[in-house]
Design an enzyme around this catalytic site. Structure first.
Site, short mmCIF file in Angstrom:
data_model
loop_
_atom_site.label_atom_id
_atom_site.label_comp_id
_atom_site.label_asym_id
_atom_site.label_seq_id
_atom_site.Cartn_x
_atom_site.Cartn_y
_atom_site.Cartn_z
N ARG A 132 0.17 7.65 -2.68
CA ARG A 132 0.66 8.72 -1.79
C ARG A 132 2.14 9.01 -2.03
O ARG A 132 2.60 10.13 -1.98
CB ARG A 132 0.40 8.36 -0.33
CG ARG A 132 -1.03 8.64 0.09
CD ARG A 132 -1.38 7.97 1.38
NE ARG A 132 -1.62 6.55 1.18
CZ ARG A 132 -1.76 5.67 2.15
NH1 ARG A 132 -1.65 6.05 3.40
NH2 ARG A 132 -2.00 4.41 1.89
N TRP B 1 -11.72 -2.12 -8.75
CA TRP B 1 -12.44 -1.73 -9.97
C TRP B 1 -13.14 -0.40 -9.77
O TRP B 1 -13.54 0.26 -10.73
CB TRP B 1 -13.48 -2.79 -10.34
CG TRP B 1 -12.90 -4.13 -10.70
CD1 TRP B 1 -12.91 -5.24 -9.91
CD2 TRP B 1 -12.24 -4.50 -11.91
NE1 TRP B 1 -12.28 -6.29 -10.57
CE2 TRP B 1 -11.87 -5.86 -11.80
CE3 TRP B 1 -11.92 -3.83 -13.11
CZ2 TRP B 1 -11.20 -6.54 -12.81
CZ3 TRP B 1 -11.27 -4.51 -14.11
CH2 TRP B 1 -10.91 -5.85 -13.96
N HIS C 90 2.78 3.48 -9.00
CA HIS C 90 2.55 2.05 -9.26
C HIS C 90 3.78 1.43 -9.95
O HIS C 90 4.15 0.30 -9.65
CB HIS C 90 1.30 1.84 -10.11
CG HIS C 90 0.03 2.22 -9.37
ND1 HIS C 90 -0.24 1.80 -8.09
CD2 HIS C 90 -1.04 2.98 -9.74
CE1 HIS C 90 -1.41 2.27 -7.70
NE2 HIS C 90 -1.91 3.00 -8.68
N ASP D 61 0.82 -1.21 0.00
CA ASP D 61 0.00 0.00 0.00
C ASP D 61 0.86 1.27 0.00
O ASP D 61 1.94 1.29 0.59
CB ASP D 61 -0.89 -0.03 1.25
CG ASP D 61 -2.04 0.97 1.16
OD1 ASP D 61 -2.31 1.48 0.06
OD2 ASP D 61 -2.67 1.23 2.21
N LEU E 207 -6.99 -4.94 7.19
CA LEU E 207 -6.73 -6.08 6.31
C LEU E 207 -7.31 -5.89 4.91
O LEU E 207 -6.86 -6.52 3.95
CB LEU E 207 -7.33 -7.34 6.96
CG LEU E 207 -6.66 -8.68 6.74
CD1 LEU E 207 -5.15 -8.61 6.85
CD2 LEU E 207 -7.21 -9.70 7.73
N LEU F 278 10.92 -20.47 -4.40
CA LEU F 278 9.89 -19.63 -3.78
C LEU F 278 8.53 -19.83 -4.45
O LEU F 278 8.43 -19.82 -5.68
CB LEU F 278 10.29 -18.15 -3.90
CG LEU F 278 9.25 -17.15 -3.38
CD1 LEU F 278 9.20 -17.15 -1.85
CD2 LEU F 278 9.55 -15.73 -3.89
N ARG G 53 -11.84 2.26 -8.84
CA ARG G 53 -10.94 3.39 -9.17
C ARG G 53 -11.25 3.89 -10.58
O ARG G 53 -11.88 3.19 -11.37
CB ARG G 53 -9.49 2.90 -9.08
CG ARG G 53 -9.14 2.53 -7.65
CD ARG G 53 -7.67 2.24 -7.47
NE ARG G 53 -7.43 1.95 -6.06
CZ ARG G 53 -6.28 2.08 -5.44
NH1 ARG G 53 -5.22 2.49 -6.09
NH2 ARG G 53 -6.17 1.80 -4.16
N GLU H 20 0.38 -13.17 12.20
CA GLU H 20 0.96 -12.01 12.87
C GLU H 20 0.90 -10.83 11.91
O GLU H 20 1.20 -10.97 10.72
CB GLU H 20 2.43 -12.30 13.25
CG GLU H 20 2.59 -13.40 14.27
CD GLU H 20 1.97 -13.04 15.61
OE1 GLU H 20 2.10 -11.87 16.03
OE2 GLU H 20 1.34 -13.92 16.23
N SER I 83 -10.60 -7.00 -5.57
CA SER I 83 -11.89 -7.01 -6.28
C SER I 83 -12.61 -5.68 -6.09
O SER I 83 -13.55 -5.38 -6.79
CB SER I 83 -12.75 -8.20 -5.83
OG SER I 83 -12.75 -8.31 -4.43
C1 FPP Z 1 -1.86 0.24 -3.27
O1 FPP Z 1 -1.42 1.56 -3.44
C2 FPP Z 1 -1.43 -0.60 -4.34
C3 FPP Z 1 -2.24 -1.15 -5.29
C4 FPP Z 1 -3.69 -0.94 -5.38
C5 FPP Z 1 -1.72 -2.02 -6.32
C6 FPP Z 1 -0.39 -2.64 -6.05
C7 FPP Z 1 0.25 -2.83 -7.34
C8 FPP Z 1 1.56 -2.84 -7.59
C9 FPP Z 1 2.62 -2.77 -6.57
C10 FPP Z 1 2.05 -2.90 -8.95
C11 FPP Z 1 1.55 -3.97 -9.84
C12 FPP Z 1 1.28 -5.29 -9.28
C13 FPP Z 1 1.67 -6.44 -9.83
C14 FPP Z 1 1.21 -7.72 -9.21
C15 FPP Z 1 2.56 -6.51 -10.99
P1 FPP Z 1 -2.51 2.69 -3.56
O2 FPP Z 1 -2.67 3.00 -5.01
O3 FPP Z 1 -3.77 2.28 -2.89
O4 FPP Z 1 -1.80 3.85 -2.82
P2 FPP Z 1 -2.52 4.98 -1.95
O5 FPP Z 1 -3.23 4.26 -0.83
O6 FPP Z 1 -1.37 5.81 -1.47
O7 FPP Z 1 -3.44 5.70 -2.87
#
Ligand code: FPP
Length: 256
Positions: free
Chosen positions: A32, A77, A45, A28, A203, A139, A79, A215, A74
């Site tokens: 930001r 979407w 991203h 996450d 979560l 892995l 966004r 944990e 899920s």
């Molecule tokens: C949360 O950050 C992250 C996501 C919704 C997507 C995570 C994706 C990646 C790390 C890249 C692509 C993934 C793969 C599997 C190749 P946010 O956008 O919610 O950030 P914010 O809370 O600061 O707005």
């Protein structure tokens, strides 16, 4: 028991700490991270993909058995279309660019989440990744994509109902192990450690069933800044936790 022993040398003292067999990460804070720098969210991203590459390498090197990441929920979407399409493109590019290297590193890829609604070219890439790496023994890299914990449980319940209707299962046979076997994560041990970056402490529908006794570690770092040293520190923090699984005695404690 999921934990294996990891010998760690610290200042000349040999200390064995328990190592999580399965680490799950809510990546996450990409948005930001970018906004803080005056950049578009898409740049965050992209930087998040780099952090993911680093983390897969760190997991391979540390001997963790399973690494699960929340790639797209899920609920994502909701966004704006542009951001959804950027996230889909990132996944496509990640698999196209990194699949051969992950295969070379003996990584076995598994994707969990609903397949309905995903574009055919994404579905084909996900299948290709799972098929190419299916026999690897390093892995286990699990990507939760178009994933929601409640959705997974609902789909499992529908499959169980179909099995009962077909006479393959009776209601009396349904127990926790049977339910777990109908989930997308069947055969994957429950996460020992869940890490969420960005400072949020929830979560968010991630591995709802599987995280019952995991944990939790909430880190005040945005995902693009997550580094190998954060990963190592997380493993060490896990080693200091007492896990009792509802009992009184720790079943996975620091061994001196
Ligand atoms: C949360 O950050 C992250 C996501 C919704 C997507 C995570 C994706 C990646 C790390 C890249 C692509 C993934 C793969 C599997 C190749 P946010 O956008 O919610 O950030 P914010 O809370 O600061 O707005």
């Amino acid at each position: 028991m999921n934990d294996v022993m990891l010998d760690k040398m610290t200042g000349g003292d040999k200390t064995a700490i328990t190592r999580p067999e399965h680490v799950a990460i809510i990546m996450d804070g990409n948005g930001r991270w970018a906004t803080q720098r005056g950049l578009p969210r898409s740049v965050g991203h992209k930087a998040g993909v780099e952090a993911l590459r680093r983390t897969i390498r760190a997991a391979c090197e540390s001997g963790v058995g399973y690494l699960t990441v929340f790639g797209f929920s899920s609920e994502n979407w909701k966004r704006p279309d542009e951001e959804v399409s950027q996230l889909m493109s990132l996944l496509r590019r990640f698999i196209r660019r990194d699949l051969a290297e992950l295969h070379r590193q003996n990584v076995r890829i598994k994707v969990v989440g609903g397949r309905d609604g995903l574009e055919p070219n994404i579905l084909a890439l996900l299948s290709e990744a799972e098929e190419l790496t299916g026999q690897n023994s390093g892995l286990n890299f699990v990507v939760a994509f178009n994933y929601g914990g409640r959705d997974e449980i609902a789909r499992a319940a529908a499959r169980m109902a179909r099995a009962v209707a077909a006479g393959e299962l009776t209601p009396g046979e349904v127990n926790e192990d049977v339910v777990a076997g109908f989930l997308d994560t069947a055969g994957i041990p429950d996460p020992d450690l869940v890490i969420r970056t960005s400072g949020e402490q929830r979560l968010s529908n991630f591995l709802t069933w599987q995280c019952a006794y995991s944990e939790m570690l909430f880190l005040d770092v945005y995902w693009p800044d997550f580094s190998d040293s954060h990963f190592q520190a997380a493993l060490e923090a896990y080693g200091r936790r007492d896990r009792r699984f509802g009992g009184l005695e720790p079943v996975s404690a620091v061994q001196g």
